[in-house]
Enzyme design. Structure first.
Site, PDB file in Angstrom:
ATOM      1  N   TYR A 271       0.813  -1.213   0.000  1.00 15.05           N
ATOM      2  CA  TYR A 271       0.000   0.000   0.000  1.00 15.05           C
ATOM      3  C   TYR A 271       0.851   1.271   0.000  1.00 15.05           C
ATOM      4  O   TYR A 271       0.387   2.325  -0.444  1.00 15.05           O
ATOM      5  CB  TYR A 271      -0.918   0.058   1.229  1.00 15.05           C
ATOM      6  CG  TYR A 271      -1.942  -1.030   1.339  1.00 15.05           C
ATOM      7  CD1 TYR A 271      -2.172  -1.940   0.312  1.00 15.05           C
ATOM      8  CD2 TYR A 271      -2.692  -1.165   2.506  1.00 15.05           C
ATOM      9  CE1 TYR A 271      -3.112  -2.949   0.447  1.00 15.05           C
ATOM     10  CE2 TYR A 271      -3.643  -2.164   2.645  1.00 15.05           C
ATOM     11  CZ  TYR A 271      -3.852  -3.054   1.620  1.00 15.05           C
ATOM     12  OH  TYR A 271      -4.778  -4.041   1.771  1.00 15.05           O
TER      13      TYR A 271
ATOM     14  N   HIS B 278       0.085 -11.600   2.516  1.00 13.81           N
ATOM     15  CA  HIS B 278      -0.899 -10.841   1.745  1.00 13.81           C
ATOM     16  C   HIS B 278      -1.664 -11.715   0.746  1.00 13.81           C
ATOM     17  O   HIS B 278      -2.884 -11.596   0.607  1.00 13.81           O
ATOM     18  CB  HIS B 278      -0.200  -9.694   1.010  1.00 13.81           C
ATOM     19  CG  HIS B 278      -1.096  -8.555   0.688  1.00 13.81           C
ATOM     20  ND1 HIS B 278      -0.669  -7.238   0.651  1.00 13.81           N
ATOM     21  CD2 HIS B 278      -2.417  -8.503   0.384  1.00 13.81           C
ATOM     22  CE1 HIS B 278      -1.682  -6.454   0.347  1.00 13.81           C
ATOM     23  NE2 HIS B 278      -2.747  -7.196   0.163  1.00 13.81           N
TER      24      HIS B 278
END
Length: 269
Positions: free
Chosen positions: A44, A102
């Site tokens: 991110y 993730h």
């Protein structure tokens, strides 16, 4: 404020703040609005923003729950250790509350998990977790791990409830978190969501978030407006009738974001 209690006794807020594609001002506003759980990831690029915002808040680090995630290209044992240390540096902290893989990679899951277990044993991680792991991916971990995952993230929202995965994680006493709990807005115009919005005198977004909580799923909404941030937190106070929850559970499929861990991404308009 409502909370979830993890299987190790850690109590966390029932709504967190997602930070994908947000700016530092939004993170600071979220703290002012009352958020204490922040979800980030190395991918991110927002870890530094969260660390800085917490430092500027004047509040103690212990008052926050910070979750971050290990990206696909950082898997394997040594890579995981290096990537984790960089995450710590970005966040300006010496431990992370929740650390997840993730996306699954069945060739590297166990080696990566072993590195995470080492970091856990050193007290650098409080909770290990999985992101975008479907049940057969999670079994790879659960059948071999020394430290069990306590949190899992999946895309979850009205129109895409992944019922089999939801039941699987509930049976394993693993808290499911919902990324994209409003399908990035794609379900807000649904006729049922609109009907319930009018019935309960709340926004369509609040219906989606309240639905998650009624399903014992922790939503991770995001916003750039402090009024919306506060409104999202107020979803905790909405008591949906059981029939309405069941109606949402049985909505026609809608709003899928196009991502599946074992397939090429489908571009959704």
């Amino acid at each position: 404020m409502k909370t979830f209690t993890l299987n190790n006794g850690l109590v966390i807020p029932a709504i967190g703040f997602g930070t994908y594609k947000v700016n530092s001002e939004s993170v600071c506003m979220a703290i002012k609005a009352g958020y204490r759980y922040f979800d980030t990831a190395s991918f991110y690029g927002t870890e530094g923003m969260i660390g800085e915002a917490i430092s500027r808040s004047g509040m103690k680090r212990e008052e926050f729950i910070i979750a971050s995630k290990l990206w696909k290209t950082d898997m394997e044992y040594e890579n995981t250790l290096r990537a984790f240390n960089l995450t710590l540096e970005n966040l300006g902290t010496d431990y992370i509350d929740v650390f997840m893989i993730h996306w699954p990679n069945r060739k590297l899951n166990l080696e990566t998990w072993s590195a995470m277990e080492e970091l856990y044993s050193q007290g650098k991680i409080r909770v290990l977790g999985l992101s975008n792991f479907l049940p057969y991916h999670a079994d790879d971990i659960l059948n071999h791990c020394k430290v069990k995952p306590l949190i899992a993230q999946l895309e979850f929202h009205p129109g895409y409830t992944q019922t089999f995965a939801l039941n699987y994680y509930h049976e394993k006493n693993i808290l499911l978190q919902a990324w994209s709990p409003t399908a990035r807005g794609r379900v807000l115009d649904d006729e049922l969501i609109r009907e319930l919005s009018e019935k309960y005198h709340v926004s369509p977004v609040q219906i989606c978030l309240s639905f998650c909580i009624h399903e014992n799923v922790m939503p991770l909404p995001k916003s750039s407006l402090i009024e919306r941030m506060k409104e999202n937190l107020e979803s905790l106070n909405i008591e949906l009738e059981r029939e309405d929850v069941m109606r949402i559970e049985n909505m026609p499929p809608k709003g899928w974001g196009g991502e599946h861990p074992d397939r090429e991404r489908v571009r959704v308009v």
